[in-house]
Design an enzyme around this catalytic site. Structure first.
Site, short mmCIF file in Angstrom:
data_model
loop_
_atom_site.label_atom_id
_atom_site.label_comp_id
_atom_site.label_asym_id
_atom_site.label_seq_id
_atom_site.Cartn_x
_atom_site.Cartn_y
_atom_site.Cartn_z
CB VAL A 19 46.97 34.16 33.98
CG1 VAL A 19 47.53 32.71 34.01
CG2 VAL A 19 46.67 34.37 35.41
CB SER A 20 45.10 37.69 30.03
OG SER A 20 44.45 36.45 29.46
CB THR A 21 41.54 39.42 33.61
OG1 THR A 21 41.60 40.11 32.34
CG2 THR A 21 42.11 40.29 34.54
CE LYS A 22 40.64 39.22 26.85
NZ LYS A 22 41.05 39.24 25.61
CD GLU A 23 46.25 32.09 29.99
OE1 GLU A 23 46.97 31.18 29.93
OE2 GLU A 23 46.77 33.34 29.54
#
Length: 198
Positions: free
Chosen positions: A11-15
């Site tokens: 998971v991206s840090t944003k997601e």
């Protein structure tokens, strides 16, 4: 030695939300202790948990991911990793939301791997073309905006009245550009840019 089924989640840090991926891997099923997760962007493969997983997997094991973009965003690198996993490490790959990307030997193993490789090549081409199209659209958008008079970057500082007097003094070599800038409370570069009308 018994073959193991592993799962990988990114998971991206944003997601931040990994629940859907966990659920999909559990339903496969992949045991919790065999699931590796990185909370990092997909720009490259220097991710701690991914690297740990690559050291762990052995020939005959299976790697399960929810979707191909969980491996990464750069399709050239995905193709390279795919070859390392399937050819060098001889590990089977299952991409849950794309049944064609399943290299398990369901019949003719060679055909399965060939079809999966072909699908991945097509995906790579489509992704690359889309990236180029986005880049082209951005360039065209910027050109069109500039033609409409839209300015990009930070708004320019207004030139104070005092500047013209200091410019005259600078041109007559009575003052340095550094001193002029200091009096105007601006950077020396800004003073010189104003002098040259930029």
């Amino acid at each position: 030695m018994k073959n193991t089924t592993y799962g990988y989640i990114r998971v991206s840090t944003k997601e931040q939300n990994e629940d859907r991926q966990y659920l999909a891997l559990h339903n496969f099923p992949v045991l919790n202790k065999h699931i590796y997760m990185d909370k990092l962007s997909g720009k490259d493969f220097n991710r701690p948990q991914y690297q740990k997983l690559m050291r762990k997997i052995r020939p005959g094991d299976t790697l399960v991911i929810k979707s191909i973009d969980r491996l990464g965003r750069n399709y050239e690198e995905i193709l390279l990793q795919w070859r390392i996993i399937t050819k060098e490490k001889q590990v089977k790959v299952v991409v849950l939301d794309m049944p064609l990307l399943d290299t398990r030997k369901t019949g003719d193993g060679l055909t399965d791997i060939f079809v999966a490789d072909l699908v991945l090549q097509i995906l790579s081409y489509v992704a690359q073309t889309e990236r180029e199209n986005i880049h082209q659209r951005q360039k065209e958008g910027i050109v069109a905006a500039k033609m409409r008079g839209v300015r990009f970057g930070r708004p320019r500082k207004p030139v104070p009245e005092q500047f013209w007097q200091l410019k005259q003094e600078w041109e007559n070599k009575k003052i340095t550009s550094r001193e002029a800038a200091r009096q105007l409370c601006i950077a020396q570069d800004t003073f010189l840019r104003w002098v040259h009308g930029k």
